[in-house]
Motif scaffolding. Sequence first.
Motif, PDB file in Angstrom:
ATOM      1  N   ILE A  42      57.837  30.909 -15.667  1.00 35.20           N
ATOM      2  CA  ILE A  42      56.680  31.247 -16.501  1.00 35.20           C
ATOM      3  C   ILE A  42      55.461  30.465 -16.652  1.00 35.20           C
ATOM      4  N   SER A  66      52.709  38.055 -12.465  1.00 36.90           N
ATOM      5  CA  SER A  66      52.991  39.427 -12.962  1.00 36.90           C
ATOM      6  C   SER A  66      52.738  38.993 -14.716  1.00 36.90           C
ATOM      7  N   VAL A  68      53.525  39.547 -18.324  1.00 35.07           N
ATOM      8  CA  VAL A  68      54.459  39.819 -19.392  1.00 35.07           C
ATOM      9  C   VAL A  68      53.963  40.205 -20.616  1.00 35.07           C
ATOM     10  N   GLU A  69      52.867  39.416 -21.163  1.00 36.22           N
ATOM     11  CA  GLU A  69      52.330  39.721 -22.443  1.00 36.22           C
ATOM     12  C   GLU A  69      50.827  39.176 -22.580  1.00 36.22           C
ATOM     13  N   GLY A  81      52.906  35.155 -18.240  1.00 32.43           N
ATOM     14  CA  GLY A  81      53.266  35.700 -16.858  1.00 32.43           C
ATOM     15  C   GLY A  81      54.670  35.243 -16.290  1.00 32.43           C
ATOM     16  N   TYR A  82      54.915  35.740 -14.939  1.00 38.53           N
ATOM     17  CA  TYR A  82      55.955  35.166 -14.300  1.00 38.53           C
ATOM     18  C   TYR A  82      55.703  35.207 -12.909  1.00 38.53           C
ATOM     19  N   THR A  84      56.206  35.996  -9.013  1.00 38.87           N
ATOM     20  CA  THR A  84      57.132  37.259  -8.287  1.00 38.87           C
ATOM     21  C   THR A  84      56.878  37.283  -6.788  1.00 38.87           C
ATOM     22  N   GLU A  93      50.480  46.805 -17.349  1.00 41.26           N
ATOM     23  CA  GLU A  93      51.927  46.696 -16.901  1.00 41.26           C
ATOM     24  C   GLU A  93      52.599  46.594 -18.416  1.00 41.26           C
TER      25      GLU A  93
END
Length: 93
Positions: A42, A66, A68-69, A81-82, A84, A93
């Motif tokens: 994360i 990517s 997430v929020e 994000g995280y 990938t 997204e």
Amino acid sequence: VGTMENSNPQSPLWDLVLANILAETIIDLAPALAANLCPGGILVVSGIIAERTDAVLASLHQNGLSLVEQRNDGEWVALIGYKTDGGRMTKDE
């Protein structure tokens, strides 16, 4: 706890990175942040002025992160994000 200067290829990858720094610094550090973050790790970045959000997102995306929020507080933005394998970090997204 560590710094980008202290990281090396033999260091373990990070599960979580928190960075409350200016957008330009996040953009500059994006390759190193991604390289040191474990898959699925994360990333939380904040201290971003809203008008620089797209540039930060583009840099993070180019480095396999990517979204997430996204959180906004007035002119300030935080992105979560995280990592990938070539994932996208975009506002859609």
